[in-house]
Scaffold this motif. Structure first.
Motif, PDB file in Angstrom:
ATOM      1  N   SER A 139       0.881  -1.197   0.488  1.00 57.70           N
ATOM      2  CA  SER A 139       0.043  -0.007  -0.057  1.00 57.70           C
ATOM      3  C   SER A 139       0.895   1.642   0.313  1.00 57.70           C
ATOM      4  CB  SER A 139      -0.729  -0.015   1.517  1.00 57.70           C
ATOM      5  OG  SER A 139      -2.149  -1.025   0.966  1.00 57.70           O
ATOM      6  N   PHE A 140       1.645   1.367   1.631  1.00 56.52           N
ATOM      7  CA  PHE A 140       2.726   2.882   1.033  1.00 56.52           C
ATOM      8  C   PHE A 140       3.438   2.900  -0.050  1.00 56.52           C
ATOM      9  CE2 PHE A 140       0.253   2.230   5.366  1.00 56.52           C
ATOM     10  CZ  PHE A 140      -0.245   3.223   5.435  1.00 56.52           C
ATOM     11  N   TYR A 141       4.246   1.611  -0.209  1.00 56.57           N
ATOM     12  CA  TYR A 141       5.007   2.134  -0.898  1.00 56.57           C
ATOM     13  C   TYR A 141       4.423   2.000  -2.617  1.00 56.57           C
ATOM     14  CZ  TYR A 141       9.025   1.100  -3.886  1.00 56.57           C
ATOM     15  OH  TYR A 141       9.803   0.801  -5.014  1.00 56.57           O
ATOM     16  N   SER A 142       4.040   0.310  -2.806  1.00 54.78           N
ATOM     17  CA  SER A 142       4.224   0.082  -4.373  1.00 54.78           C
ATOM     18  C   SER A 142       3.086   1.397  -4.972  1.00 54.78           C
ATOM     19  CB  SER A 142       3.401  -0.977  -4.949  1.00 54.78           C
ATOM     20  OG  SER A 142       4.491  -2.377  -3.915  1.00 54.78           O
ATOM     21  N   VAL A 143       1.564   0.863  -4.225  1.00 52.39           N
ATOM     22  CA  VAL A 143       0.012   1.695  -4.816  1.00 52.39           C
ATOM     23  C   VAL A 143       0.743   3.388  -4.456  1.00 52.39           C
ATOM     24  CG1 VAL A 143      -1.942   2.153  -4.239  1.00 52.39           C
ATOM     25  CG2 VAL A 143      -0.967  -0.104  -3.681  1.00 52.39           C
ATOM     26  N   TRP A 144       1.418   4.238  -3.604  1.00 57.42           N
ATOM     27  CA  TRP A 144       1.642   5.226  -2.987  1.00 57.42           C
ATOM     28  C   TRP A 144       2.438   6.129  -3.624  1.00 57.42           C
ATOM     29  CZ3 TRP A 144       3.083   8.186   1.215  1.00 57.42           C
ATOM     30  CH2 TRP A 144       3.200   9.541   1.127  1.00 57.42           C
ATOM     31  N   ARG A 147       5.040   6.181  -6.641  1.00 55.78           N
ATOM     32  CA  ARG A 147       3.932   6.650  -7.783  1.00 55.78           C
ATOM     33  C   ARG A 147       3.808   8.643  -7.561  1.00 55.78           C
ATOM     34  NH1 ARG A 147       1.557   3.036 -11.999  1.00 55.78           N
ATOM     35  NH2 ARG A 147       2.235   1.470 -11.704  1.00 55.78           N
ATOM     36  N   HIS A 148       4.087   8.519  -6.483  1.00 55.34           N
ATOM     37  CA  HIS A 148       3.545  10.151  -6.320  1.00 55.34           C
ATOM     38  C   HIS A 148       4.963  11.096  -5.551  1.00 55.34           C
ATOM     39  CE1 HIS A 148       0.224   8.039  -6.469  1.00 55.34           C
ATOM     40  NE2 HIS A 148      -0.630   8.952  -7.339  1.00 55.34           N
ATOM     41  N   THR A 149       5.841  10.299  -4.965  1.00 55.08           N
ATOM     42  CA  THR A 149       7.211  11.181  -4.058  1.00 55.08           C
ATOM     43  C   THR A 149       8.065  10.498  -4.553  1.00 55.08           C
ATOM     44  OG1 THR A 149       7.828  11.891  -2.146  1.00 55.08           O
ATOM     45  CG2 THR A 149       5.912  10.243  -2.124  1.00 55.08           C
ATOM     46  N   VAL A 150       9.097  11.432  -4.076  1.00 55.96           N
ATOM     47  CA  VAL A 150      11.376  11.480  -4.268  1.00 55.96           C
ATOM     48  C   VAL A 150      11.502  10.483  -3.019  1.00 55.96           C
ATOM     49  CG1 VAL A 150      11.491  13.736  -6.182  1.00 55.96           C
ATOM     50  CG2 VAL A 150      11.240  13.400  -3.403  1.00 55.96           C
ATOM     51  N   TRP A 151      10.121  11.020  -1.757  1.00 55.95           N
ATOM     52  CA  TRP A 151      10.772   9.734  -0.696  1.00 55.95           C
ATOM     53  C   TRP A 151       9.968   8.290  -0.832  1.00 55.95           C
ATOM     54  CZ3 TRP A 151      13.279  12.026   3.008  1.00 55.95           C
ATOM     55  CH2 TRP A 151      13.841  13.383   3.534  1.00 55.95           C
ATOM     56  N   ASN A 152       9.925   8.255  -2.329  1.00 55.30           N
ATOM     57  CA  ASN A 152       9.293   6.603  -1.887  1.00 55.30           C
ATOM     58  C   ASN A 152      10.308   5.686  -1.492  1.00 55.30           C
ATOM     59  OD1 ASN A 152      11.018   6.748  -4.324  1.00 55.30           O
ATOM     60  ND2 ASN A 152       9.779   6.203  -5.831  1.00 55.30           N
ATOM     61  N   THR A 153      11.644   5.731  -2.219  1.00 56.74           N
ATOM     62  CA  THR A 153      12.639   4.340  -1.389  1.00 56.74           C
ATOM     63  C   THR A 153      13.047   4.571   0.374  1.00 56.74           C
ATOM     64  OG1 THR A 153      13.599   5.531  -3.560  1.00 56.74           O
ATOM     65  CG2 THR A 153      15.285   4.012  -1.688  1.00 56.74           C
ATOM     66  N   VAL A 154      12.961   5.877   0.656  1.00 53.94           N
ATOM     67  CA  VAL A 154      12.998   5.817   2.193  1.00 53.94           C
ATOM     68  C   VAL A 154      12.030   5.133   2.702  1.00 53.94           C
ATOM     69  CG1 VAL A 154      12.920   7.233   4.061  1.00 53.94           C
ATOM     70  CG2 VAL A 154      14.703   7.541   2.269  1.00 53.94           C
ATOM     71  N   ILE A 155      10.279   5.775   1.933  1.00 56.01           N
ATOM     72  CA  ILE A 155       9.212   4.661   2.443  1.00 56.01           C
ATOM     73  C   ILE A 155       9.278   3.222   2.399  1.00 56.01           C
ATOM     74  CG2 ILE A 155       6.289   4.998   2.156  1.00 56.01           C
ATOM     75  CD1 ILE A 155       7.012   7.654   1.355  1.00 56.01           C
ATOM     76  N   TYR A 205      13.872   5.320 -15.651  1.00 54.98           N
ATOM     77  CA  TYR A 205      13.075   5.992 -14.673  1.00 54.98           C
ATOM     78  C   TYR A 205      12.276   6.629 -15.394  1.00 54.98           C
ATOM     79  CZ  TYR A 205      14.126   2.326 -10.688  1.00 54.98           C
ATOM     80  OH  TYR A 205      13.705   1.432 -10.066  1.00 54.98           O
ATOM     81  N   SER A 206      12.963   7.922 -15.555  1.00 55.06           N
ATOM     82  CA  SER A 206      12.069   8.981 -16.024  1.00 55.06           C
ATOM     83  C   SER A 206      11.374   8.732 -17.297  1.00 55.06           C
ATOM     84  CB  SER A 206      13.126  10.108 -16.729  1.00 55.06           C
ATOM     85  OG  SER A 206      14.704  10.275 -15.870  1.00 55.06           O
ATOM     86  N   LEU A 207      11.695   7.774 -18.034  1.00 53.95           N
ATOM     87  CA  LEU A 207      10.665   6.813 -19.362  1.00 53.95           C
ATOM     88  C   LEU A 207       9.487   6.649 -19.009  1.00 53.95           C
ATOM     89  CD1 LEU A 207      10.769   6.280 -22.102  1.00 53.95           C
ATOM     90  CD2 LEU A 207      11.843   4.380 -21.836  1.00 53.95           C
ATOM     91  N   ALA A 208       9.430   6.059 -17.418  1.00 51.40           N
ATOM     92  CA  ALA A 208       7.984   5.344 -16.862  1.00 51.40           C
ATOM     93  C   ALA A 208       7.849   6.292 -16.181  1.00 51.40           C
ATOM     94  CB  ALA A 208       8.505   4.471 -16.161  1.00 51.40           C
ATOM     95  N   ASN A 209       7.998   8.042 -15.573  1.00 51.42           N
ATOM     96  CA  ASN A 209       7.489   8.541 -15.434  1.00 51.42           C
ATOM     97  C   ASN A 209       7.337   7.998 -13.538  1.00 51.42           C
ATOM     98  OD1 ASN A 209       6.459  11.810 -14.966  1.00 51.42           O
ATOM     99  ND2 ASN A 209       4.268  11.014 -15.480  1.00 51.42           N
ATOM    100  N   ILE A 210       8.614   7.859 -12.706  1.00 53.74           N
ATOM    101  CA  ILE A 210       8.301   7.506 -11.750  1.00 53.74           C
ATOM    102  C   ILE A 210       9.614   8.159 -11.044  1.00 53.74           C
ATOM    103  CG2 ILE A 210       9.092   5.610  -9.822  1.00 53.74           C
ATOM    104  CD1 ILE A 210       6.989   4.703 -11.629  1.00 53.74           C
TER     105      ILE A 210
END
Length: 303
Positions: A139-144, A147-155, A205-210
């Protein structure tokens, strides 16, 4: 006609190699090392009999493997749209129609349910922690956050650091300072590891807009973040005072070695991709060496 070909293609049995790709077996195996270390240290510090603890450890390993593999399979299901864009993901069975969405969902939830059932047979604590890992990763990583924040790796590092907690709780039924210390090591290790990988795959990642940090903020900002987490790793060996001075010294040298590799990026004309590859390789070795050290040193102290 094309639809019939795809349906026929997806009805073919998935090979063992493809199954490993679906559940990200390499990632799962890497996480089993700290999970075992957590269980092993619980045996040593709580003075359990190792032989009588083997059934619990085996159930923990199987249960952890299933919930991690199931979570990764669900991640692959959700990421099919972006994986189809990224060149490095083209051989995934979820991308090239080697497995149907229905079978992928059944595989994912089946693994997670069985894995959780096994962990709950050990005790409530390990089952709940395992469930927290599933919810956090899916939920918190894969779904949210992915795709929405540069903090994804830390989360994503929070659920990614759960395995040693499961390992400890499987034997003790609770969480101790040692278990938290193991959690912190894995938590601080992950951003450096995954930022290095993200630098290597920045264009994808840029290509996939991540919104991975290197793709959005650039190399210098990513490198600064990597050094921040390396600094966070420095005091952690001293939380393992029960393992003695030798362990703390060796673990500190391991940390300093990673710093040395990191500082090579400041050389003139450094190839950022090659540097990231070196950091990534060191991170893989770091995880193995650190947790093997905890097992070996604690084993020596037993005799």
């Amino acid at each position: 006609m094309k639809q019939e070909q795809v349906m026929s293609h997806t009805s073919t049995r998935v090979s063992l190699k493809e199954l490993k790709e679906i559940i990200k077996m390499g990632l799962v195996q890497g996480n089993l090392i700290p999970a075992f270390a957590g269980a092993w240290l619980a045996v040593v510090f709580a003075h359990h009999s190792f032989l009588s603890s083997i059934p619990q450890i085996l159930i923990m390993i199987v249960g952890s493997t299933l919930i991690m593999g199931g979570s990764c399979a669900l991640n692959n299901y959700y990421d099919q749209d972006i994986d189809s864009i990224m060149p490095s993901k083209q051989k995934r069975p979820t991308v090239n129609n080697r497995i149907s969405d229905r079978n992928l969902i059944l595989l994912s939830f089946g693994m997670m349910l069985i894995g959780e059932a096994l962990l709950f047979t050990l005790n409530v604590a390990s089952g709940v922690i395992g469930l927290m890992g599933i919810v956090g990763y899916v939920s918190f990583y894969s779904v949210w956050s992915k795709r929405h924040t540069v903090w994804n790796t830390v989360i994503g590092s929070f659920p990614g650091a759960v395995p040693p907690l499961i390992g400890w709780a499987a034997l003790e039924g609770n969480i101790s300072l040692t278990a938290i210390a193991l959690f912190l090591v894995v938590f601080c290790w992950q951003p450096v590891h995954f930022y290095a990988l993200a630098i290597k795959r920045q264009d994808e990642y840029s290509l996939a807009n991540i919104p991975m940090l290197p793709s959005v903020k650039g190399f210098n900002r990513t490198r600064a973040s990597m050094f921040f987490w390396l600094v966070c790793l420095l005091p952690l060996p001293f939380l393992f005072s029960q393992l003695g001075t030798t362990f703390m010294v060796l673990a500190t040298l391991l940390n300093l070695g990673w710093f040395f590799v990191g500082f090579t990026s400041f050389k003139k004309n450094t190839d950022h991709t090659k540097w990231a590859t070196k950091m990534f390789i060191y991170s893989l070795n770091y995880l193995v060496v650190f947790f093997v050290l905890t097992v070996i040193v604690s084993l020596i102290k037993m005799f």
